[in-house]
Design a protein around this motif. Sequence first.
Motif, PDB file in Angstrom:
ATOM      1  N   LEU A 227      29.805 -53.995 -21.092  1.00 40.19           N
ATOM      2  CA  LEU A 227      29.123 -53.606 -19.926  1.00 40.19           C
ATOM      3  C   LEU A 227      29.257 -52.072 -20.618  1.00 40.19           C
ATOM      4  N   LEU A 228      30.771 -51.912 -19.745  1.00 38.84           N
ATOM      5  CA  LEU A 228      30.427 -50.083 -20.191  1.00 38.84           C
ATOM      6  C   LEU A 228      30.301 -49.524 -21.966  1.00 38.84           C
ATOM      7  N   THR A 229      30.887 -50.119 -22.726  1.00 40.93           N
ATOM      8  CA  THR A 229      30.248 -49.284 -24.311  1.00 40.93           C
ATOM      9  C   THR A 229      28.635 -49.624 -24.657  1.00 40.93           C
ATOM     10  N   PHE A 230      28.260 -50.526 -24.161  1.00 37.89           N
ATOM     11  CA  PHE A 230      26.936 -51.251 -24.943  1.00 37.89           C
ATOM     12  C   PHE A 230      25.685 -50.723 -23.581  1.00 37.89           C
ATOM     13  N   CYS A 231      26.136 -51.084 -22.634  1.00 46.77           N
ATOM     14  CA  CYS A 231      24.635 -51.242 -21.665  1.00 46.77           C
ATOM     15  C   CYS A 231      25.567 -49.754 -20.470  1.00 46.77           C
ATOM     16  N   GLU A 232      26.317 -48.971 -20.489  1.00 52.86           N
ATOM     17  CA  GLU A 232      26.983 -47.513 -19.743  1.00 52.86           C
ATOM     18  C   GLU A 232      26.178 -47.332 -18.767  1.00 52.86           C
TER      19      GLU A 232
ATOM     20  N   ASN B 255      11.295 -57.954 -19.485  1.00 56.82           N
ATOM     21  CA  ASN B 255       9.365 -57.601 -19.112  1.00 56.82           C
ATOM     22  C   ASN B 255       9.848 -56.236 -17.747  1.00 56.82           C
ATOM     23  N   LYS B 256      10.608 -57.109 -17.691  1.00 49.55           N
ATOM     24  CA  LYS B 256      11.069 -55.956 -16.072  1.00 49.55           C
ATOM     25  C   LYS B 256      12.219 -54.963 -16.004  1.00 49.55           C
ATOM     26  N   MET B 257      12.131 -55.751 -17.532  1.00 46.46           N
ATOM     27  CA  MET B 257      13.654 -53.749 -17.309  1.00 46.46           C
ATOM     28  C   MET B 257      12.284 -53.092 -17.620  1.00 46.46           C
ATOM     29  N   ASN B 258      13.536 -51.136 -17.163  1.00 44.21           N
ATOM     30  CA  ASN B 258      12.835 -49.858 -17.168  1.00 44.21           C
ATOM     31  C   ASN B 258      13.104 -48.920 -18.613  1.00 44.21           C
ATOM     32  N   PRO B 259      11.887 -47.880 -18.728  1.00 46.51           N
ATOM     33  CA  PRO B 259      11.794 -47.193 -19.956  1.00 46.51           C
ATOM     34  C   PRO B 259      13.890 -47.037 -20.254  1.00 46.51           C
ATOM     35  N   ASN B 260      14.008 -46.870 -20.871  1.00 43.20           N
ATOM     36  CA  ASN B 260      15.314 -46.619 -21.867  1.00 43.20           C
ATOM     37  C   ASN B 260      16.161 -47.493 -21.057  1.00 43.20           C
ATOM     38  N   GLY B 261      15.888 -48.698 -20.743  1.00 42.23           N
ATOM     39  CA  GLY B 261      16.985 -49.691 -20.865  1.00 42.23           C
ATOM     40  C   GLY B 261      17.463 -49.676 -21.751  1.00 42.23           C
ATOM     41  N   ARG B 262      19.179 -50.672 -21.547  1.00 44.55           N
ATOM     42  CA  ARG B 262      19.740 -50.966 -22.262  1.00 44.55           C
ATOM     43  C   ARG B 262      20.390 -52.289 -22.182  1.00 44.55           C
ATOM     44  N   VAL B 263      20.377 -52.834 -23.878  1.00 45.25           N
ATOM     45  CA  VAL B 263      20.846 -54.435 -23.446  1.00 45.25           C
ATOM     46  C   VAL B 263      22.264 -54.577 -24.230  1.00 45.25           C
ATOM     47  N   ALA B 264      23.317 -55.548 -23.793  1.00 44.51           N
ATOM     48  CA  ALA B 264      24.025 -56.079 -24.647  1.00 44.51           C
ATOM     49  C   ALA B 264      23.680 -57.068 -24.908  1.00 44.51           C
ATOM     50  N   VAL B 265      23.828 -57.898 -25.843  1.00 44.39           N
ATOM     51  CA  VAL B 265      23.849 -59.276 -26.554  1.00 44.39           C
ATOM     52  C   VAL B 265      24.622 -59.724 -26.431  1.00 44.39           C
ATOM     53  N   CYS B 266      25.702 -60.585 -25.607  1.00 42.09           N
ATOM     54  CA  CYS B 266      26.784 -60.839 -25.971  1.00 42.09           C
ATOM     55  C   CYS B 266      26.873 -62.645 -26.566  1.00 42.09           C
ATOM     56  N   GLY B 267      25.968 -63.417 -26.323  1.00 42.20           N
ATOM     57  CA  GLY B 267      25.256 -64.476 -26.488  1.00 42.20           C
ATOM     58  C   GLY B 267      24.245 -65.060 -26.401  1.00 42.20           C
ATOM     59  N   CYS B 268      24.253 -65.823 -27.065  1.00 42.48           N
ATOM     60  CA  CYS B 268      22.913 -67.023 -26.784  1.00 42.48           C
ATOM     61  C   CYS B 268      23.164 -68.846 -26.540  1.00 42.48           C
ATOM     62  N   ILE B 269      23.590 -68.986 -25.509  1.00 44.84           N
ATOM     63  CA  ILE B 269      24.690 -70.406 -25.613  1.00 44.84           C
ATOM     64  C   ILE B 269      22.718 -71.013 -24.996  1.00 44.84           C
ATOM     65  N   SER B 270      21.683 -70.828 -24.737  1.00 45.22           N
ATOM     66  CA  SER B 270      21.176 -71.741 -24.780  1.00 45.22           C
ATOM     67  C   SER B 270      20.664 -71.795 -26.310  1.00 45.22           C
TER      68      SER B 270
ATOM     69  N   ARG C  11      17.396 -50.480 -25.832  1.00 41.80           N
ATOM     70  CA  ARG C  11      17.986 -50.066 -27.000  1.00 41.80           C
ATOM     71  C   ARG C  11      18.684 -51.772 -26.869  1.00 41.80           C
ATOM     72  N   ILE C  12      19.077 -52.643 -27.984  1.00 41.80           N
ATOM     73  CA  ILE C  12      19.573 -53.727 -27.975  1.00 41.80           C
ATOM     74  C   ILE C  12      20.885 -53.069 -29.058  1.00 41.80           C
ATOM     75  N   THR C  13      21.653 -53.618 -28.246  1.00 43.41           N
ATOM     76  CA  THR C  13      22.577 -53.808 -29.425  1.00 43.41           C
ATOM     77  C   THR C  13      23.805 -55.460 -29.507  1.00 43.41           C
ATOM     78  N   GLY C  14      23.935 -56.270 -30.229  1.00 42.34           N
ATOM     79  CA  GLY C  14      25.194 -56.456 -30.406  1.00 42.34           C
ATOM     80  C   GLY C  14      26.618 -56.232 -30.058  1.00 42.34           C
ATOM     81  N   LEU C  15      26.893 -57.699 -29.609  1.00 35.83           N
ATOM     82  CA  LEU C  15      28.563 -56.983 -29.017  1.00 35.83           C
ATOM     83  C   LEU C  15      29.244 -58.346 -30.006  1.00 35.83           C
ATOM     84  N   LEU C  16      30.261 -57.817 -30.254  1.00 33.90           N
ATOM     85  CA  LEU C  16      31.431 -58.405 -30.593  1.00 33.90           C
ATOM     86  C   LEU C  16      32.541 -57.901 -30.377  1.00 33.90           C
ATOM     87  N   VAL C  17      33.361 -57.592 -29.364  1.00 33.68           N
ATOM     88  CA  VAL C  17      34.623 -58.263 -28.851  1.00 33.68           C
ATOM     89  C   VAL C  17      35.565 -57.243 -29.275  1.00 33.68           C
ATOM     90  N   PHE C  18      35.786 -57.980 -31.127  1.00 32.14           N
ATOM     91  CA  PHE C  18      37.248 -58.223 -31.723  1.00 32.14           C
ATOM     92  C   PHE C  18      36.744 -56.479 -32.248  1.00 32.14           C
TER      93      PHE C  18
END
Length: 324
Positions: A131-136, A225-240, A263-270
Amino acid sequence: MKSKVYVKAAEFVGHPKLTDFKIIEQEVSEDLQDGEILTEAVCISPDPYTRVWKIDVGQEFIGFQLARILKSKNAEYPEGSLVLQQTGWRTITKSKGEQAWYTCDDLPKNIPQSSAVGVLGMPGVTAHYGLLTFCEPKKGETVMVTGAAGAVGTIVGQIAKILGCRVIGCCGSDEKVEYVKSIGFDAAFNYKTSDWDKALTEAAPDGIDCYFDNVGGKMSSTVMNKMNPNGRVAVCGCISSYNSTEPDMAPVIQLNVVVKCLRITGLLVFNNSDKKGSYNDLKKWLEEGRIQTRETVSKGFENIPQAFMNMLKGGNIGKAVVVL
């Protein structure tokens, strides 16, 4: 000394089955070389990423555990300490601490010891770091969390509230919706019974600035579709899609990414170089009562596979944990 160890008995096809797991015994010498530690597991963490991690038939299952150090010739990990380590689903481990994250001897007294594999373990560190690093997130912004009632999602939402954000989420049952609202989410909806587009419009009338994605698939396309301009996305998983036997299809996201400059960033905690720093922040917020934690607890080493399967089917609220 004998260690019980889970190995993969068969490849997963769709949802895992009990026959996909097997317990074996291994001899573990108590004689230590310099730098080595001997540990005994206190609790085991069944986590979603284990479902998609490459584990061949016959190999040991990966995973985190809280363990007590029985013997030590390593000054960083003294005898008697509790340590969070990624040593898999096993009872006894001898190592040089290469899979250890940190000791957990200063756990807050108002939470269960098993929180060391939950809010103060990999899920909590993932939430904090991602959250802090990628979504800011900034005060006043809207943060959307999918899988909001899970081990990571519950912590993401509470950290976002601490930072002064509006927090919304989706869950797989009405009980889970009520729970996340009880820990501070401003709005939440049951994705199994709701019109997603309508629910998101009502929950986020001013749009979404940050998206912490634990689910993937069609839901993620709808959120973007509902995100605002310059939105940030942290992709942690895709359990679906973890248990899908066919590739999942979802509407394209590229137009939203381009037009809104997402801005979309993959998130790997390691990749988090300051795991103990995340631990310290989370511990402080727990002691202050600003974060609440909930666990779905199973007991006994033999029940790890069932707890793992239940978690993958959404049977947990908060962190699924197995206490030995």
